[in-house]
Design an enzyme around this catalytic site. Structure first.
Site, PDB file in Angstrom:
ATOM      1  N   SER A  30      34.426  33.642  29.485  1.00 54.16           N
ATOM      2  CA  SER A  30      35.139  32.846  29.903  1.00 54.16           C
ATOM      3  C   SER A  30      34.554  31.323  30.147  1.00 54.16           C
ATOM      4  O   SER A  30      33.557  31.205  30.091  1.00 54.16           O
ATOM      5  CB  SER A  30      35.712  33.189  31.494  1.00 54.16           C
ATOM      6  OG  SER A  30      36.338  32.361  32.040  1.00 54.16           O
ATOM      7  N   TYR A  32      32.863  35.995  39.771  1.00 53.99           N
ATOM      8  CA  TYR A  32      33.319  36.160  38.340  1.00 53.99           C
ATOM      9  C   TYR A  32      32.620  35.270  37.444  1.00 53.99           C
ATOM     10  O   TYR A  32      32.195  35.551  36.315  1.00 53.99           O
ATOM     11  CB  TYR A  32      34.951  35.739  38.581  1.00 53.99           C
ATOM     12  CG  TYR A  32      35.727  35.747  37.194  1.00 53.99           C
ATOM     13  CD1 TYR A  32      36.037  36.913  36.830  1.00 53.99           C
ATOM     14  CD2 TYR A  32      35.884  34.424  36.492  1.00 53.99           C
ATOM     15  CE1 TYR A  32      36.608  36.851  35.325  1.00 53.99           C
ATOM     16  CE2 TYR A  32      36.540  34.523  35.309  1.00 53.99           C
ATOM     17  CZ  TYR A  32      37.059  35.675  34.664  1.00 53.99           C
ATOM     18  OH  TYR A  32      37.767  35.636  33.694  1.00 53.99           O
TER      19      TYR A  32
HETATM   20  N1  LIG Z   1      43.800  35.220  31.498  1.00 52.48           N
HETATM   21  C1  LIG Z   1      42.841  34.094  31.680  1.00 52.48           C
HETATM   22  O1  LIG Z   1      43.072  33.013  31.851  1.00 52.48           O
HETATM   23  C2  LIG Z   1      41.368  34.564  31.329  1.00 52.48           C
HETATM   24  C3  LIG Z   1      40.409  33.517  31.217  1.00 52.48           C
HETATM   25  C4  LIG Z   1      39.095  33.708  30.747  1.00 52.48           C
HETATM   26  C5  LIG Z   1      38.809  34.862  30.424  1.00 52.48           C
HETATM   27  N2  LIG Z   1      39.740  36.030  30.798  1.00 52.48           N
HETATM   28  C6  LIG Z   1      39.195  37.345  30.575  1.00 52.48           C
HETATM   29  O2  LIG Z   1      39.883  37.877  29.294  1.00 52.48           O
HETATM   30  C7  LIG Z   1      40.150  39.314  29.465  1.00 52.48           C
HETATM   31  C8  LIG Z   1      41.353  39.830  29.652  1.00 52.48           C
HETATM   32  O3  LIG Z   1      42.078  38.761  30.599  1.00 52.48           O
HETATM   33  P1  LIG Z   1      43.963  39.411  30.837  1.00 52.48           P
HETATM   34  O4  LIG Z   1      44.185  37.847  31.352  1.00 52.48           O
HETATM   35  O5  LIG Z   1      44.344  39.743  29.736  1.00 52.48           O
HETATM   36  O6  LIG Z   1      43.636  40.157  32.059  1.00 52.48           O
HETATM   37  P2  LIG Z   1      44.801  41.136  32.367  1.00 52.48           P
HETATM   38  O7  LIG Z   1      44.460  41.217  34.064  1.00 52.48           O
HETATM   39  O8  LIG Z   1      46.108  40.727  32.175  1.00 52.48           O
HETATM   40  O9  LIG Z   1      44.456  42.459  31.923  1.00 52.48           O
HETATM   41  C9  LIG Z   1      42.964  43.041  32.064  1.00 52.48           C
HETATM   42  C10 LIG Z   1      43.360  44.676  31.790  1.00 52.48           C
HETATM   43  O10 LIG Z   1      41.965  45.420  32.147  1.00 52.48           O
HETATM   44  C11 LIG Z   1      42.256  46.465  32.560  1.00 52.48           C
HETATM   45  N3  LIG Z   1      40.945  46.966  33.318  1.00 52.48           N
HETATM   46  C12 LIG Z   1      40.540  46.394  34.637  1.00 52.48           C
HETATM   47  N4  LIG Z   1      39.361  47.146  35.307  1.00 52.48           N
HETATM   48  C13 LIG Z   1      39.386  47.963  34.134  1.00 52.48           C
HETATM   49  C14 LIG Z   1      38.425  49.222  34.036  1.00 52.48           C
HETATM   50  N5  LIG Z   1      37.449  49.324  35.056  1.00 52.48           N
HETATM   51  N6  LIG Z   1      38.467  50.120  33.139  1.00 52.48           N
HETATM   52  C15 LIG Z   1      39.174  49.863  31.904  1.00 52.48           C
HETATM   53  N7  LIG Z   1      40.261  48.733  32.104  1.00 52.48           N
HETATM   54  C16 LIG Z   1      40.220  47.935  32.952  1.00 52.48           C
HETATM   55  C17 LIG Z   1      43.525  46.168  33.389  1.00 52.48           C
HETATM   56  O11 LIG Z   1      43.984  47.572  34.071  1.00 52.48           O
HETATM   57  C18 LIG Z   1      44.256  45.293  32.536  1.00 52.48           C
HETATM   58  O12 LIG Z   1      45.325  45.864  31.764  1.00 52.48           O
HETATM   59  C19 LIG Z   1      39.167  39.686  30.834  1.00 52.48           C
HETATM   60  O13 LIG Z   1      37.960  39.921  30.502  1.00 52.48           O
HETATM   61  C20 LIG Z   1      39.170  38.367  31.599  1.00 52.48           C
HETATM   62  O14 LIG Z   1      38.373  38.143  32.429  1.00 52.48           O
HETATM   63  C21 LIG Z   1      40.945  36.020  30.734  1.00 52.48           C
END
Ligand SMILES: NC(=O)c1ccc[n+]([C@@H]2O[C@H](COP(=O)([O-])OP(=O)(O)OC[C@H]3O[C@@H](n4cnc5c(N)ncnc54)[C@H](O)[C@@H]3O)[C@@H](O)[C@H]2O)c1
Length: 283
Positions: A175, A188
């Site tokens: 991230s 985080y």
């Molecule tokens: N959305 C953003 O702005 C952003 C920015 C930087 C990084 N990220 C990273 O990108 C990745 C995806 O983010 P997103 O926005 O699609 O998130 P999201 O919350 O929409 O989806 C995350 C998914 O991970 C699953 N999950 C959570 N804990 C879990 C576990 N213990 N085992 C299996 N599955 C699990 C959830 O059920 C969910 O379906 C994450 O690692 C997040 O930290 C997101």
């Protein structure tokens, strides 16, 4: 918020709007390969699974939310005939995984091997994003964040590496928070900095097996995880002030760099992090 030009390629006046149009880049060499994507029930993981399948990659999408994962896999499958960019789209199946559990990862690898016979790509995407000021972070909270965001990546890479052949690739979700401090996100940010560094360690050691390991560092991407930003005008204005491109990104815009990292075009790229953040790491 200060007045800024809207860089949205759709020309929309809403500065928070993302460009979610489908990317059309195709890397023919990935067709027929097999990918595991964690956290694929929704958000970026779901977009990755769909984008890969439209390019002929077979996908095991895995999530702790098994019901939503199954529904997402069915939805992607139903849309493939219309969306596919290859003559033969990939098959998508859903599976359950709790990424904090190393044994779950091995079971997930076995699902992929039983169903498709090989594993070429493993995307450690599942993550959680809890809020707590430094004074308030409890032992349980920091443990939970490190369990999912860091241990989950390590266990996923270990399972993948046990079964991958030379030429395979792992991509971890880091991230912009690995580089920039966000108030209330100390746990985080720490976890994502760890993912960035762990990616480099994995790249060095798994290079011995011919496996490439890279990470992607997204900024504000329009998913459920960032719904609170989109739905709070003050938070959205504050967030966009720190984004040189003045809009949120879409999951599809993160998929493009992921696709490159998995393709042969990136076959000499390992231990690298690609920022997909509209420039926000510089602000
Ligand atoms: N959305 C953003 O702005 C952003 C920015 C930087 C990084 N990220 C990273 O990108 C990745 C995806 O983010 P997103 O926005 O699609 O998130 P999201 O919350 O929409 O989806 C995350 C998914 O991970 C699953 N999950 C959570 N804990 C879990 C576990 N213990 N085992 C299996 N599955 C699990 C959830 O059920 C969910 O379906 C994450 O690692 C997040 O930290 C997101």
């Amino acid at each position: 918020m200060t007045e800024t030009p809207n860089a949205d390629t759709t020309g929309a006046q809403n500065p928070g709007r993302t460009d979610a149009s489908q990317l059309t880049a195709v890397y023919p060499e990935i067709a027929g390969k097999v990918a595991v994507v964690t956290g694929a029930a929704r958000g970026m993981g779901a977009a990755f699974a769909a984008g890969l399948a439209t390019r002929g990659v077979h996908v095991v999408g895995a999530d702790i939310n098994e019901e939503q994962m199954t529904a997402t896999a069915d939805e992607i499958t139903a849309s493939l005939a219309a969306d596919s960019l290859t003559a033969t789209p990939g098959r998508v199946i859903g599976a359950r995984v709790d990424v904090t559990d190393a044994d779950d990862h091995e079971s997930l690898a076995q699902v992929a091997l039983n169903e498709f016979g090989r594993i070429d790509f493993w995307i450690n995407n599942a993550g959680i994003f809890p809020f707590a000021l430094v004074d308030d972070i409890s032992p349980e909270q920091i443990a939970a964040v490190l369990d999912v965001n860091v241990h989950g990546v390590l266990f996923g890479a270990q399972a993948a590496a046990r079964h991958m052949e030379p030429g395979s690739a792992i991509v971890n979700m880091s991230s912009v928070s690995a580089l920039r401090v966000r108030r209330g996100r100390g746990a985080y940010c720490t976890s994502k900095a760890a993912v960035a560094h762990l990616t480099e360690s994995l790249a060095v050691e798994l290079g011995d097996k011919g496996i490439r390991v890279n990470s992607i560092a997204p900024g504000y991407i329009d998913t459920e995880m960032t719904r609170w930003v989109r739905e709070d005008p003050a938070a959205l204005a504050h967030a966009l002030d720190a984004v040189p491109l003045h809009r949120l990104g879409s999951p599809e815009e993160v998929f493009g760099p992921l696709l490159f990292l998995l393709s042969d075009s990136a076959r000499y790229v390992t231990g690298h992090s690609i920022s997909v953040d509209g420039g926000s790491r510089h602000v």
